[in-house]
Scaffold this motif. Structure first.
Motif, PDB file in Angstrom:
ATOM      1  N   PHE A  29       0.799  -1.227   0.000  1.00  0.00           N
ATOM      2  CA  PHE A  29       0.000   0.000   0.000  1.00  0.00           C
ATOM      3  C   PHE A  29       0.835   1.282   0.000  1.00  0.00           C
ATOM      4  O   PHE A  29       0.281   2.373  -0.077  1.00  0.00           O
ATOM      5  N   GLY A  30       2.153   1.141   0.115  1.00  0.00           N
ATOM      6  CA  GLY A  30       3.022   2.307   0.048  1.00  0.00           C
ATOM      7  C   GLY A  30       3.657   2.666   1.376  1.00  0.00           C
ATOM      8  O   GLY A  30       3.033   2.543   2.423  1.00  0.00           O
ATOM      9  N   GLU A  44      -2.354   5.229  -3.881  1.00  0.00           N
ATOM     10  CA  GLU A  44      -3.169   6.423  -3.641  1.00  0.00           C
ATOM     11  C   GLU A  44      -4.607   6.053  -3.296  1.00  0.00           C
ATOM     12  O   GLU A  44      -5.192   6.614  -2.358  1.00  0.00           O
ATOM     13  N   ASN A  45      -5.172   5.104  -4.027  1.00  0.00           N
ATOM     14  CA  ASN A  45      -6.564   4.707  -3.777  1.00  0.00           C
ATOM     15  C   ASN A  45      -6.737   4.129  -2.376  1.00  0.00           C
ATOM     16  O   ASN A  45      -7.702   4.443  -1.673  1.00  0.00           O
ATOM     17  N   VAL A  46      -5.795   3.283  -1.978  1.00  0.00           N
ATOM     18  CA  VAL A  46      -5.865   2.677  -0.646  1.00  0.00           C
ATOM     19  C   VAL A  46      -5.728   3.746   0.435  1.00  0.00           C
ATOM     20  O   VAL A  46      -6.488   3.775   1.410  1.00  0.00           O
ATOM     21  N   GLN A  47      -4.766   4.630   0.262  1.00  0.00           N
ATOM     22  CA  GLN A  47      -4.532   5.652   1.280  1.00  0.00           C
ATOM     23  C   GLN A  47      -5.693   6.639   1.376  1.00  0.00           C
ATOM     24  O   GLN A  47      -6.013   7.124   2.467  1.00  0.00           O
ATOM     25  N   LEU A  85     -10.744  -3.001  -2.645  1.00  0.00           N
ATOM     26  CA  LEU A  85      -9.584  -2.608  -1.845  1.00  0.00           C
ATOM     27  C   LEU A  85      -9.641  -3.233  -0.452  1.00  0.00           C
ATOM     28  O   LEU A  85      -8.610  -3.561   0.134  1.00  0.00           O
ATOM     29  N   LEU A  86     -10.837  -3.417   0.061  1.00  0.00           N
ATOM     30  CA  LEU A  86     -11.003  -3.982   1.397  1.00  0.00           C
ATOM     31  C   LEU A  86     -10.762  -5.487   1.427  1.00  0.00           C
ATOM     32  O   LEU A  86     -10.051  -5.997   2.296  1.00  0.00           O
ATOM     33  N   VAL A  87     -11.369  -6.207   0.494  1.00  0.00           N
ATOM     34  CA  VAL A  87     -11.317  -7.679   0.539  1.00  0.00           C
ATOM     35  C   VAL A  87     -10.296  -8.270  -0.415  1.00  0.00           C
ATOM     36  O   VAL A  87     -10.056  -9.476  -0.405  1.00  0.00           O
TER      37      VAL A  87
END
Length: 281
Positions: A29-30, A44-47, A85-87
């Motif tokens: 996730f960075g 970026e999307n996850v954060q 993104l969650l699962v």
């Protein structure tokens, strides 16, 4: 707090955060905020999702999308993206880990206004990751403390009180989030206070919870670390220990909770010293 099974995620103690969760999250996730350094769009999307949960607390995937969208069609599309993104997702026969898999997010009940929908929030590991990587403003951290006061009650539940006495030293949580446990033996050279011994006992107390720990125990481990770390003066001041004592003395519940931990540590070391003395008998 929901059970581990109900949360849909598994996480371990602080050692597990340092050795597994943090490096895994950095890789997937960075390790830098998307606001400070351009990286993969996935990071970026996850954060962005984590930031939404940090400042808003418990939300459904629909609720997450509604924080920044108004059109139903766009919300529905974004909701599907958040769910992936969650699962995680399957790609070319391989499962890509999601936030639940890594243990940064947990389920926390259901919204039953319409069709039952899972509510999501940050886990304690997720809170630490946000403090470690994401460029949260002081205002964002204030909001997170408010939304997660029941998850980390001895710190976030007393956030304003603690800040009123020690000021910006509440930022020490970022030290823990960065993986610095302050349990190195060199701490014994910094101060005559038994900080090294207490930090070591924190690890001993939860040593069997590397693979799995319930949230209340992890919240206590983090909180013991926080208040013990506050004994290390960040300023050349003779009044620092007095401030620390004032922090506990003015809150009887906090004082009772922390000194119970100190009594456990005293008992542990007393028994260990007895074992050492037996070597001479």
């Amino acid at each position: 707090m929901p059970s581990i099974k109900e949360q849909g995620a598994v996480y371990g103690n602080l050692s597990a955060y340092k050795q597994y969760t943090r490096p895994t999250a950095h890789r997937i996730f960075g390790q830098y905020s998307y606001q400070n350094r351009k990286g993969p769009k996935h990071h970026e999307n996850v954060q962005r999702l984590l930031e939404i949960l940090a400042v808003n607390g418990r939300l459904t995937t629909w609720g997450m999308a509604k924080t920044h969208l108004s059109d139903s069609s766009n919300i529905r599309t974004q909701e599907k993206d958040y769910r992936r993104l969650l699962v995680g997702r399957m790609a070319r026969g391989k499962h890509t880990m999601g936030l639940l898999d890594v243990g940064l997010v947990v389920k926390d009940g259901k919204n039953i206004q319409k069709a039952p929908s899972d509510l999501y929030r940050l886990s304690l590991h997720g809170i630490l990751y946000c403090l470690d990587v994401m460029n949260l403003s002081e205002k964002d951290i204030e909001k997170m403390a408010e939304k997660y006061s029941d998850v980390l009650p001895q710190i976030f539940g007393k956030w304003n009180y603690v800040k009123s006495i020690i000021g910006n030293d509440t930022d020490r949580l970022k030290t823990l989030a960065s993986g610095m446990f302050m349990d190195n033996i060199q701490i014994s050279n910094i101060t005559a206070l038994p900080i090294y011994e207490l930090m070591t006992y924190i690890n001993v107390k939860y040593q069997n919870n590397f693979e799995q720990i319930n949230e209340e125990d992890l919240a206590n481990q983090i909180s013991y670390w926080f208040y013990t770390n506050l004994l290390i003066s960040s300023k050349k001041s003779n009044n620092y220990t007095k401030q620390w004592k004032k922090l506990l003395d003015n809150d009887p519940e906090l004082k009772k909770w922390y000194y119970k931990f100190v009594d456990e540590a005293i008992s542990f070391y007393t028994n260990r010293f007895k074992q050492i003395k037996k070597l001479k008998s």
